[in-house]
Design an enzyme around this catalytic site. Structure first.
Site, PDB file in Angstrom:
ATOM      1  N   ALA A  75     -40.048 -45.023  62.091  1.00  0.00           N
ATOM      2  CA  ALA A  75     -40.215 -45.542  60.595  1.00  0.00           C
ATOM      3  C   ALA A  75     -40.722 -46.762  60.163  1.00  0.00           C
ATOM      4  CB  ALA A  75     -38.613 -45.303  60.182  1.00  0.00           C
ATOM      5  N   HIS A 205     -34.985 -41.318  66.542  1.00  0.00           N
ATOM      6  CA  HIS A 205     -34.130 -41.913  67.099  1.00  0.00           C
ATOM      7  C   HIS A 205     -32.648 -42.298  66.314  1.00  0.00           C
ATOM      8  CE1 HIS A 205     -33.764 -46.618  66.245  1.00  0.00           C
ATOM      9  NE2 HIS A 205     -35.136 -46.251  65.835  1.00  0.00           N
ATOM     10  N   THR A 243     -54.006 -40.430  70.640  1.00  0.00           N
ATOM     11  CA  THR A 243     -53.459 -39.183  71.228  1.00  0.00           C
ATOM     12  C   THR A 243     -52.109 -38.820  71.044  1.00  0.00           C
ATOM     13  OG1 THR A 243     -55.133 -39.557  73.196  1.00  0.00           O
ATOM     14  CG2 THR A 243     -53.407 -37.961  73.417  1.00  0.00           C
ATOM     15  N   CYS A 328     -31.125 -55.091  63.631  1.00  0.00           N
ATOM     16  CA  CYS A 328     -32.397 -55.906  63.911  1.00  0.00           C
ATOM     17  C   CYS A 328     -32.255 -57.357  63.575  1.00  0.00           C
ATOM     18  CB  CYS A 328     -33.599 -55.295  62.702  1.00  0.00           C
ATOM     19  SG  CYS A 328     -33.247 -53.652  62.539  1.00  0.00           S
TER      20      CYS A 328
HETATM   21  C1  LIG Z   1     -33.885 -47.689  61.694  1.00  0.00           C
HETATM   22  C2  LIG Z   1     -34.670 -48.082  60.499  1.00  0.00           C
HETATM   23  C3  LIG Z   1     -36.031 -48.132  60.388  1.00  0.00           C
HETATM   24  C4  LIG Z   1     -36.735 -48.424  61.689  1.00  0.00           C
HETATM   25  O1  LIG Z   1     -37.243 -47.286  62.195  1.00  0.00           O
HETATM   26  P1  LIG Z   1     -37.940 -47.462  63.675  1.00  0.00           P
HETATM   27  O2  LIG Z   1     -38.050 -46.106  64.178  1.00  0.00           O
HETATM   28  O3  LIG Z   1     -36.909 -48.086  64.790  1.00  0.00           O
HETATM   29  O4  LIG Z   1     -39.153 -48.226  63.578  1.00  0.00           O
HETATM   30  C5  LIG Z   1     -36.498 -48.267  59.272  1.00  0.00           C
HETATM   31  N1  LIG Z   1     -35.705 -48.227  58.156  1.00  0.00           N
HETATM   32  C6  LIG Z   1     -34.508 -47.936  58.173  1.00  0.00           C
HETATM   33  C7  LIG Z   1     -33.530 -47.555  56.851  1.00  0.00           C
HETATM   34  C8  LIG Z   1     -33.867 -47.854  59.538  1.00  0.00           C
HETATM   35  O5  LIG Z   1     -32.700 -47.467  59.378  1.00  0.00           O
END
Ligand SMILES: *Cc1c(COP(=O)(O)O)cnc(C)c1O
Length: 389
Positions: A75, A205, A243, A328
């Site tokens: 994300a 994830h 890829t 984070c």
């Molecule tokens: C976890 C999360 C992300 C980041 O996703 P990743 O796949 O770890 O880069 C971004 N936005 C929100 C709202 C999230 O909960």
């Protein structure tokens, strides 16, 4: 769950569903979809079929067409591609964008980087519940506004934004609407056939898939374009070359299918756990819920407490795996910027604990949490009686 820890941090990441782990492994080896899906030989076509199936599975979950999905690394990348890509693509039309300070860092920091490059960002403050006031958005939209980015479900509080109303307003004003849907897709209904959304970020994830694979939905409609951030091969229409990681994509597809099949059951499960946890915690003196009680995804419960310091509380809560704010930001001791935006004082924001639960969480674990939290608070208040009210 093993007895030495209780995992209550599903908003940070989830364990991979064993069925998903199995399909991922199967697509890595000689008898699976190991080949390069861009190769035109038989092995390549086999890998390409695996990708097509996974694309259909994710498209089914969010009710879009397969050609509207772009695979990314997660994300964070999807947010970068949507925001930077659209800003660059539409730069000649205007340099104004709108968002909220309560967004994930993978949105706010992208916008701050644009700000340094001469773009103008309007940051709309949430109300005390954490929600956007639609009237504020209406007032902020201008002739040179190119993009609005508002998340679906907040990762710290679980607060749900009114995506339908926000999107309708953006459509009316011909402004692109991007949604960071990482915490919502696969947990709450998200039907892109009816929602006026132009781009949406997702990640595997958070829904029992592996880390390192995400997707960006980009509506197949005129004017909804992004400039690529990466250059390389011709994959994915050159919007995101490289890829394709077939095993990860197969895993995300299956995780999406399972999430769709279990959407109601998963929701009912976390809703019951949320009620149980809040019923227990809310009887403790000085406990406050952060964010709307009504408009929240029940898989997350964020609580603050008066006269208690967050770091000490977190330590006293071991072996519970919970977090203060978002994972984070947990290396920093700063109070959560999300909770500060909701009007919480530094002290209250600092005492916040985010409990987030999922498929494997049991009511016995919730009861243990309540007991542990009450116990920890009692001890900390005894240690610092002067602080207690
Ligand atoms: C976890 C999360 C992300 C980041 O996703 P990743 O796949 O770890 O880069 C971004 N936005 C929100 C709202 C999230 O909960």
């Amino acid at each position: 769950m093993s007895d030495d820890l209780i995992y209550l941090d599903y908003a940070a990441t989830t364990p991979v569903d064993p069925r998903v782990a199995e399909i991922m492994l199967a697509q890595m080896t000689m008898d699976g979809g190991f080949a390069n899906p861009s190769s035109i030989h038989i092995a390549g076509r086999r890998a390409s079929e695996v990708v097509e199936r996974a694309t259909r599975q994710l498209a089914t979950l969010i009710n879009c067409s397969a050609k509207e999905l772009i695979w990314t690394s997660g994300a964070s990348e999807s947010n970068n591609l949507a925001i930077l890509g659209a800003a660059r693509n539409r730069e000649h039309r205007g340099k104004h964008l709108i968002s909220m300070p309560t967004e994930h860092k993978a949105v706010t920091d992208v916008l701050r980087a644009l700000e340094k490059k001469g773009f103008e960002i309007t940051w709309l403050q949430p109300d005390a519940d954490g929600r956007l006031r639609i009237g504020d958005l209406a007032d902020a939209l201008r002739a040179d506004t190119q993009l609005v980015s508002i998340m679906y479900v907040n990762n710290e509080t679980g607060v749900i934004q009114d995506i339908k109303a926000i999107g309708a307003l953006c459509r009316e004003r011909d402004v692109l609407f991007h949604v960071d849907a990482a915490q919502g897709v696969g947990k709450l209904p998200f039907d892109l056939a009816t929602l006026p959304v132009d781009m949406a970020s997702m990640t595997a994830h958070k829904i029992y898939g592996p880390k390192g694979i995400g997707a960006l939905y980009k509506a197949d409609r005129p004017g909804c374009n992004v400039d690529p951030l990466l250059f390389g091969g011709g994959q994915q229409g050159r919007i995101r070359p490289g890829t394709l990681p077939v095993p990860l994509i197969a895993a995300f597809g299956l995780a999406a299918r399972i999430a769709g099949e279990n959407l109601q059951a998963d929701f009912a499960h976390v809703q019951a756990l949320n009620k149980r946890l809040w019923a227990g915690l809310s009887t403790i003196a000085g406990v406050l819920r952060n964010g709307s009680a009504e408009h929240s995804f029940p898989g997350i419960l964020n609580v603050s407490i008066e006269d208690i310091e967050g770091e000490s509380l977190l330590l006293a809560l071991e072996p519970l795996c919970v977090s203060t704010g978002s994972a984070c930001n947990s290396l920093k001791q700063e109070p959560s910027y999300v909770l500060r935006s909701l009007g919480r004082s530094d002290e209250l924001a600092q005492s916040a604990i985010r409990f987030s639960f999922g498929r494997a969480t049991t009511s016995a674990e919730i009861d243990f949490v309540i007991h542990r939290y009450r116990d920890a608070v009692g001890k900390l208040r005894q240690l610092a009686p002067g602080k207690a009210a």
